[in-house]
Design an enzyme around this catalytic site. Structure first.
Site, mmCIF file in Angstrom:
data_model
loop_
_atom_site.group_PDB
_atom_site.id
_atom_site.type_symbol
_atom_site.label_atom_id
_atom_site.label_comp_id
_atom_site.label_asym_id
_atom_site.label_seq_id
_atom_site.Cartn_x
_atom_site.Cartn_y
_atom_site.Cartn_z
ATOM 1 N N ARG A 45 173.282 138.703 56.049
ATOM 2 C CA ARG A 45 174.307 139.458 55.341
ATOM 3 C C ARG A 45 174.927 138.675 54.187
ATOM 4 N NH1 ARG A 45 176.920 141.804 60.750
ATOM 5 N NH2 ARG A 45 176.295 139.725 61.358
ATOM 6 N N LYS A 152 166.505 135.979 72.458
ATOM 7 C CA LYS A 152 167.316 136.367 73.601
ATOM 8 C C LYS A 152 168.762 136.559 73.158
ATOM 9 C CE LYS A 152 169.227 133.208 76.107
ATOM 10 N NZ LYS A 152 170.240 132.200 75.835
ATOM 11 N N ASP A 181 161.231 132.851 74.849
ATOM 12 C CA ASP A 181 162.051 132.044 75.749
ATOM 13 C C ASP A 181 161.713 130.600 75.426
ATOM 14 O OD1 ASP A 181 162.907 130.423 77.910
ATOM 15 O OD2 ASP A 181 163.090 132.208 79.152
ATOM 16 N N HIS A 182 162.634 129.908 74.812
ATOM 17 C CA HIS A 182 162.246 128.601 74.258
ATOM 18 C C HIS A 182 161.877 127.595 75.353
ATOM 19 C CE1 HIS A 182 166.448 127.423 74.930
ATOM 20 N NE2 HIS A 182 166.050 126.170 74.845
ATOM 21 N N LYS A 186 158.531 124.340 75.794
ATOM 22 C CA LYS A 186 158.727 122.903 75.994
ATOM 23 C C LYS A 186 157.414 122.338 76.537
ATOM 24 C CE LYS A 186 163.665 123.331 76.979
ATOM 25 N NZ LYS A 186 164.404 122.607 75.960
ATOM 26 N N ASP A 239 172.793 133.879 80.858
ATOM 27 C CA ASP A 239 172.477 132.910 79.797
ATOM 28 C C ASP A 239 171.328 131.975 80.183
ATOM 29 O OD1 ASP A 239 173.198 131.765 77.221
ATOM 30 O OD2 ASP A 239 173.880 130.004 78.347
ATOM 31 N N HIS A 244 165.417 131.410 81.460
ATOM 32 C CA HIS A 244 164.801 130.088 81.630
ATOM 33 C C HIS A 244 164.476 129.760 83.095
ATOM 34 C CE1 HIS A 244 166.140 130.004 77.603
ATOM 35 N NE2 HIS A 244 167.341 129.531 77.796
ATOM 36 N N LYS A 339 172.843 115.897 81.338
ATOM 37 C CA LYS A 339 171.933 116.911 80.797
ATOM 38 C C LYS A 339 170.567 116.629 81.398
ATOM 39 C CE LYS A 339 169.927 119.495 77.364
ATOM 40 N NZ LYS A 339 170.105 120.921 77.254
#
Ligand code: BG6
Length: 490
Positions: A45, A152, A181-182, A186, A239, A244, A339
């Site tokens: 936009r 997604k 779906d990232h 991987k 989420d 995932h 993580k």
């Protein structure tokens, strides 16, 4: 790939384009993997002059893919980048876009293939596809393809996912739709397929006879940050789980496909997802834990008194011969201690112990840890005898680390691979409509049950912890424990 190809990125001024999509395309270009000739058009936009767009994207590649940035290569790549603006349902702006695509194709030597990337909010998926249809931009003909990558979230619940599939199918054939779906891109996730089906030593024990349970963890240290507005209407089940985690579960648990062909793989994934036993009102409290990190309610954009979970743990069972009775524990959360994304295959205890060990001790069971990120690799833990003792035992690891065997630069960004697969027409790593719906059926069932009166409460957990005590208790009741953090084997 020598047919002229145009890639249109809808939502080109957004974060994903800057962080992942343009760096991915640039890296593919540097590796000589983009079709030649090609053209990339950004559409959003905001009004952005073409030169500014190129400069912004150059800064993005420098920031998000610094090791691959090379000024000379960028100067070759940048002229293929164009930009036009408009809203996602603006007829006139789509006329302009269409003219731009046709003009580019003229320069490239004639009509070519087209890849449309919907990096836009879900409410715009359908308007963009409708506009593409009305402007005859998505119809395939003369062997030239038109493909649409859909980001997604794909739907907000089972009903809306079904409706979106139905709506998209009014304008596109299923094989034109690439639901991304990232996690599936991987390297370590793809390695799961190779690991399971290109080796003979693991598959014979990959079942209820030898496996006690499976743990799948996707833990994040970040909190919801500036995404609180979106996140509060979504929560961790939508989420992270619906997409995932369910995809990881499918890859771990599916039967061997007969070929590495998109539909063969997706058929098997679909079968195993639809064999997951839904949680019921009776099993909900025992087999699920939802929780929120302390302070979530104070974040900007979070509704007063919100019950949106930022952490969830589920205990799921797969009703088929291979997995009957084997719990799959899945968990994911924000603001956790580390993580890490990992899958632990926990084997059974030896059936009889001939070694003398104190009554209050148990021999540690073997496990296989599949570390997806950040320390990509595999660890197989087993028992050995401590030297110079009678029969004392200790657990040791047999390790494989990607970084020891391959240069880090050989591990591409997830989006790089997905862009290539979509350009090549290989949909193996993309989710088919039935796969999306099967995953939603399970997760939506949990969400709906938590929305009922009298459902179990959404608890609290401390920022920087491994999540709520209730989650440990869920495994503890079965005499099991979460294993935290692949990298340090604790
Ligand atoms: C996204 C979620 O799909 O995955 C984010 O929307 C999450 O909330 C992210 O942070 C995690 O991805 P990764 O690749 O960092 O594990």
């Amino acid at each position: 790939m020598t047919t002229p190809t145009t890639i249109v990125i809808f939502g080109a001024s957004g974060d994903l384009a800057r962080r992942k999509l343009i760096p991915g395309l640039y890296n593919n270009y540097c590796k000589g993997r983009l079709p030649i000739p090609f053209s990339i058009i950004g559409y959003s936009r905001s009004e952005i002059p073409q030169k500014d767009f190129q400069d912004r994207m150059c800064a993005a590649v420098k920031e998000f893919s610094p090791s691959s940035f090379d000024q000379a290569k960028w100067d070759e790549f940048a002229p293929s980048l164009d930009y036009t603006n408009g809203s996602f349902d603006d007829d006139v702006a789509f006329d302009r876009l269409n003219e731009m695509v046709l003009a580019k194709e003229d320069v490239m030597g004639g009509e070519g293939n087209r890849l449309y990337y919907l990096s836009v909010a879900p409410r715009f998926f359908l308007p963009v596809v409708q506009q593409l249809d009305e402007h005859k931009m998505s119809q395939e003909r003369d062997g030239l393809w038109r493909r649409v990558i859909v980001e997604k979230p794909f739907g907000h619940d089972l009903e809306s996912a079904k409706a979106l599939n139905r709506d998209l199918h009014r304008y596109l054939k299923e094989d034109q739709i690439y639901r991304i779906d990232h996690y599936l891109a991987k390297e370590t996730v793809q390695n799961l397929l190779v690991f399971r089906f290109a080796n003979t030593i693991f598959e014979p024990v990959w079942n209820r006879n030898y496996i006690d349970h499976v743990q799948i963890t996707a833990a994040e240290t970040v909190d919801v940050g500036h995404r609180a507005g979106y996140y509060d209407s979504s929560g961790v089940l939508r989420d992270m789980f619906q997409n995932h985690l369910m995809q990881l579960l499918a890859l771990v648990a599916m039967e061997p496909p007969t070929s590495f062909e998109a539909n063969a793989v997706r058929d098997e994934k679909g079968k195993v997802l639809s064999a997951i036993r839904p949680l019921t009102d009776e099993t909900l409290a025992k087999h699920s834990v939802l929780s929120q990190y302390d302070g979530y309610l104070e974040a900007d954009g979070v509704a007063d008194g919100s019950k949106t979970p930022t952490y969830a743990a589920l205990e799921l069972f797969i009703d088929n011969w291979r997995w009957q009775g084997v719990p799959f524990y899945l968990r994911s959360g924000k603001a956790l201690k580390k993580k890490t994304t990992e899958i632990i295959i926990w084997f059974k205890q030896p059936p009889h112990l001939m070694f003398p060990i104190p009554d209050d001790q148990e021999i540690a069971a073997n496990y296989l840890a599949i570390c997806i990120q950040p320390h990509e690799g595999l660890h197989l833990r087993f028992e050995v005898k401590v030297p110079d003792t009678d029969a004392d035992m200790r657990s040791v690891d047999m390790d494989f680390h990607y970084s020891d065997e391959f240069h880090q630069s050989e591990i591409p960004e997830a989006y790089e691979r997905l862009q290539l697969e979509a350009l090549e027409g290989d949909a193996t790593l993309f989710t088919r409509s039935d796969g999306i719906e099967a995953a939603w059926a399970i997760i939506d069932g949990v969400i709906q049950r938590y929305a009922q009166d009298g459902s179990p409460p959404v608890g609290r957990y401390e920022i920087g912890s491994w999540g709520p005590q209730e989650s440990d208790d869920m495994l503890g009741r079965d005499g099991r424990k979460w294993k935290h953090g692949c990298s340090d084997h604790n």
